[in-house]
Design a protein around this motif. Structure first.
Motif, PDB file in Angstrom:
ATOM      1  N   GLU A 162     -10.360  -1.865 -18.472  1.00 35.72           N
ATOM      2  CA  GLU A 162     -11.389  -1.476 -17.499  1.00 35.72           C
ATOM      3  C   GLU A 162     -11.028  -1.811 -16.059  1.00 35.72           C
ATOM      4  O   GLU A 162     -11.662  -1.306 -15.127  1.00 35.72           O
ATOM      5  N   THR A 163     -10.025  -2.642 -15.850  1.00 34.80           N
ATOM      6  CA  THR A 163      -9.561  -2.943 -14.487  1.00 34.80           C
ATOM      7  C   THR A 163      -8.153  -2.400 -14.262  1.00 34.80           C
ATOM      8  O   THR A 163      -7.389  -2.970 -13.468  1.00 34.80           O
ATOM      9  N   SER A 164      -7.815  -1.330 -14.929  1.00 37.10           N
ATOM     10  CA  SER A 164      -6.485  -0.722 -14.793  1.00 37.10           C
ATOM     11  C   SER A 164      -5.388  -1.729 -15.107  1.00 37.10           C
ATOM     12  O   SER A 164      -4.287  -1.638 -14.582  1.00 37.10           O
ATOM     13  N   THR A 165      -5.670  -2.662 -15.903  1.00 37.55           N
ATOM     14  CA  THR A 165      -4.871  -3.778 -16.429  1.00 37.55           C
ATOM     15  C   THR A 165      -5.179  -5.088 -15.715  1.00 37.55           C
ATOM     16  O   THR A 165      -6.193  -5.695 -15.994  1.00 37.55           O
ATOM     17  N   ILE A 186       7.970   4.521 -11.604  1.00 36.30           N
ATOM     18  CA  ILE A 186       8.216   5.587 -10.625  1.00 36.30           C
ATOM     19  C   ILE A 186       7.801   5.155  -9.221  1.00 36.30           C
ATOM     20  O   ILE A 186       8.437   5.535  -8.234  1.00 36.30           O
ATOM     21  N   ALA A 187       6.749   4.347  -9.101  1.00 36.09           N
ATOM     22  CA  ALA A 187       6.289   3.919  -7.777  1.00 36.09           C
ATOM     23  C   ALA A 187       7.321   3.067  -7.075  1.00 36.09           C
ATOM     24  O   ALA A 187       7.510   3.169  -5.852  1.00 36.09           O
ATOM     25  N   THR A 188       8.017   2.212  -7.825  1.00 36.33           N
ATOM     26  CA  THR A 188       9.007   1.313  -7.224  1.00 36.33           C
ATOM     27  C   THR A 188      10.425   1.864  -7.257  1.00 36.33           C
ATOM     28  O   THR A 188      11.318   1.312  -6.617  1.00 36.33           O
ATOM     29  N   SER A 194      -6.421   3.571  -8.716  1.00 35.33           N
ATOM     30  CA  SER A 194      -6.725   2.278  -9.338  1.00 35.33           C
ATOM     31  C   SER A 194      -5.512   1.720 -10.079  1.00 35.33           C
ATOM     32  O   SER A 194      -5.234   0.519 -10.025  1.00 35.33           O
ATOM     33  N   MET A 195      -4.768   2.607 -10.748  1.00 35.24           N
ATOM     34  CA  MET A 195      -3.589   2.153 -11.484  1.00 35.24           C
ATOM     35  C   MET A 195      -2.484   1.676 -10.538  1.00 35.24           C
ATOM     36  O   MET A 195      -1.887   0.611 -10.733  1.00 35.24           O
ATOM     37  N   LEU A 196      -2.214   2.452  -9.495  1.00 35.15           N
ATOM     38  CA  LEU A 196      -1.137   2.079  -8.572  1.00 35.15           C
ATOM     39  C   LEU A 196      -1.538   0.924  -7.663  1.00 35.15           C
ATOM     40  O   LEU A 196      -0.670   0.242  -7.109  1.00 35.15           O
ATOM     41  N   PHE A 219       0.810  -1.215   0.000  1.00 35.44           N
ATOM     42  CA  PHE A 219       0.000   0.000   0.000  1.00 35.44           C
ATOM     43  C   PHE A 219       0.848   1.271   0.000  1.00 35.44           C
ATOM     44  O   PHE A 219       0.383   2.334  -0.422  1.00 35.44           O
ATOM     45  N   GLU A 220       2.086   1.191   0.475  1.00 39.02           N
ATOM     46  CA  GLU A 220       2.941   2.383   0.520  1.00 39.02           C
ATOM     47  C   GLU A 220       3.273   2.920  -0.870  1.00 39.02           C
ATOM     48  O   GLU A 220       3.721   4.067  -1.007  1.00 39.02           O
ATOM     49  N   LEU A 221       3.045   2.109  -1.908  1.00 36.59           N
ATOM     50  CA  LEU A 221       3.323   2.549  -3.277  1.00 36.59           C
ATOM     51  C   LEU A 221       2.199   3.389  -3.867  1.00 36.59           C
ATOM     52  O   LEU A 221       2.355   3.967  -4.933  1.00 36.59           O
ATOM     53  N   ILE A 222       1.062   3.440  -3.191  1.00 33.26           N
ATOM     54  CA  ILE A 222      -0.097   4.185  -3.700  1.00 33.26           C
ATOM     55  C   ILE A 222      -0.061   5.592  -3.120  1.00 33.26           C
ATOM     56  O   ILE A 222      -0.292   5.791  -1.924  1.00 33.26           O
ATOM     57  N   ALA A 223       0.249   6.569  -3.959  1.00 31.90           N
ATOM     58  CA  ALA A 223       0.394   7.957  -3.518  1.00 31.90           C
ATOM     59  C   ALA A 223       0.235   8.878  -4.726  1.00 31.90           C
ATOM     60  O   ALA A 223       0.288   8.433  -5.876  1.00 31.90           O
TER      61      ALA A 223
END
Length: 499
Positions: free
Chosen positions: A312-315, A224-226, A183-185, A4-8
């Motif tokens: 439709e499901t962000s992949t 970028i998230a990782t 949704s993407m992250l 969850f820390e990657l979602i920002a």
């Protein structure tokens, strides 16, 4: 399990990376590269300038650029500024670009220098106030990247629509799928980080077109998230990929099945096992044949994980995990935290294990809807469950295998093609009375579109003229591979083949 820390917010991620990895390579293409400090600066400055030029919260920006570092900068800057990024294939025809700019009501259109005159003429013809911004060797884009951002504040709302990604359906023109940064992250946090192990230690070779949701997710936002690094191929070519892999730089390679098919064939002929530095390959975008998966892993001794995903499901919806516990031909297990069911399309009831049913899903990665298409959204999402139109079976251990489609999409080398869009184009010809487009199996590409055409009485039509007509209005991958002139089109109550 879920990172969850990657979602920002995008701006927060880029500022963090600039602090942690200031000189580390973020993205590179054949023309230039950018560090994480530079990426933070360039996207912040361009975002500030877009706002200064009039971009308002929630307005759309069409990214009409080739795969490149500048593509990434333009996309991320748009989101930081509070805009909505609209990726458009650089190979789109004027008609396809026109539809997306109009449908998404784009306030800005970012183009390469060679497309500027075409874009400005298009905007004039559409009588729109869309501003055309040029990247590359034209001064305005570079000036925006270099200008210091004065009193700029990042948009922090990760739940608003931040991307409109167009996907082909069965009703003609593509639909714009509204996706949020959250949704993407979430897919990054639930799939690419925990399952594929993507991290700051990885150097990614990206073979994917960035305007696809799969690439936008794994090759832009997940990078970028990782804190990973990436080389962006402008277009995939086996020879270029081979040259890059010979350097031994890369640890991770995403692609579609066609990419891995071509690459394996080339290396089998040359005898080169070029993936010595690569720890993992991942495939999505189309069904990966079990035989290709096994042959690839046996030759290269590198895991090739495949999964099932849709825009439709962000992949991603399902993914295979590393290790020996995989089912050949299966697309893996549902992502952690995502609800997946197989239901009878007629009754809506769950089917027994081993029985084919329509795959429906529900979770944090679900789209917010189709842009300006409430009826289509309501039809697709029922009680919070997205109905994919894809058929699948599930075994006793939960592994899913895609078996077919209720909808009529043709998937050519990972590219979705709506038969109705090609049919509508062909029916514009005066000589054509009726038309049907179907998918034909292809050894390398999976499927290719073929057209069955009924001519009006006494009419004639040169097949080269028909193909030329399609090429002027459709992207190259949508052009029919073959044309069959037939007496009539078989309909559902008929069993004859168009051949």
């Amino acid at each position: 399990m879920i990172h969850f820390e990657l979602i920002a917010p995008v701006g927060e991620i880029l500022r963090r990376n600039a602090r942690l990895y200031p000189e580390k390579l973020a993205f590179e293409d054949r023309r230039r590269s950018v560090s994480y400090r530079g990426l933070d600066s360039e996207t912040r400055n361009l975002a500030s300038q877009l706002i200064a030029m009039g971009l308002e919260q929630g307005q759309a920006v069409a990214i009409f650029l080739p795969n490149s570092v500048n593509w990434v900068v333009a996309c991320l800057a748009t989101v930081r500024a509070g805009g909505v990024a609209v990726p458009v294939s650089i190979e789109s025809t004027e008609a396809e670009l026109s539809y997306r700019v109009t449908d998404a009501d784009c306030a800005f259109l970012v183009v390469p220098p060679e497309k500027r005159s075409m874009a400005e003429e298009l905007v004039r013809r559409l009588d729109r106030s869309t501003l055309v911004v040029t990247e590359g060797d034209n001064a305005d884009f570079h000036t925006q990247l270099e200008m210091p951002a004065s009193s700029f504040e990042d948009d922090r709302d990760i739940d608003r629509p931040a991307y409109i990604v167009y996907t082909s359906g069965t009703t003609g023109q593509p639909k714009g799928v509204l996706l949020s940064t959250r949704s993407m992250l979430w897919v990054t946090a639930a799939c690419w980080a925990p399952i594929a192990g993507l991290s700051e230690d990885d150097v990614v070779l990206n073979t994917l077109p960035l305007y696809h949701s799969y690439a936008l997710n794994i090759a832009v936002l997940s990078i970028i998230a990782t804190g990973a690094s990436e080389y962006i191929m402008e277009k995939f070519s086996t020879s270029h990929a081979t040259d890059l892999l010979r350097t031994g730089r890369f640890t991770f390679m995403p692609g579609v099945p066609t990419v891995f098919h071509y690459f394996l064939s080339a290396c089998q002929k040359s005898g080169e096992r070029l993936l010595s530095s690569v720890r993992l390959c991942v495939s999505a975008g189309a069904i990966l044949p079990g035989s290709l998966n096994s042959e690839f892993e046996a030759f290269f001794a590198v895991p090739l994980l495949d999964g099932y995903g849709i825009t439709e499901t962000s992949t991603m919806v399902t993914m295979n995990w590393p290790g020996k516990w995989r089912v050949p031909g299966s697309c893996g297990l549902p992502l952690p935290g995502l609800g997946v069911r197989l239901v009878d399309p007629k009754t809506g009831l769950d089917v027994p294990v081993g029985t084919e049913g329509e795959l429906i899903c529900k979770g944090p990665n679900l789209m917010q809807g189709y842009h300006n298409k409430p009826q289509e959204t309501q039809t697709a999402i029922v009680d919070g469950w997205y109905h994919t139109g894809d058929l699948a079976r599930c075994d006793l251990n939960g592994f899913l295998t895609i078996t077919g489609r209720l909808k009529e999409l043709i998937i050519r080398g990972g590219q979705n093609i709506a038969p109705a869009e090609i049919e509508e184009t062909i029916l514009l010809l005066d000589a054509v009375m009726d038309c049907a487009v179907i998918g034909m199996p292809h050894a390398m590409l999976g499927e290719v579109p073929v057209a069955c055409v009924v001519l009006k009485t006494s009419a004639t039509l040169d097949q080269d003229d028909l193909i030329g007509h399609c090429k002027a209005r459709l992207s190259a991958y949508k052009i029919p591979d073959r044309i069959y002139v037939v007496d009539e089109i078989p309909r559902p109550d008929q069993a004859r083949s168009c051949e």
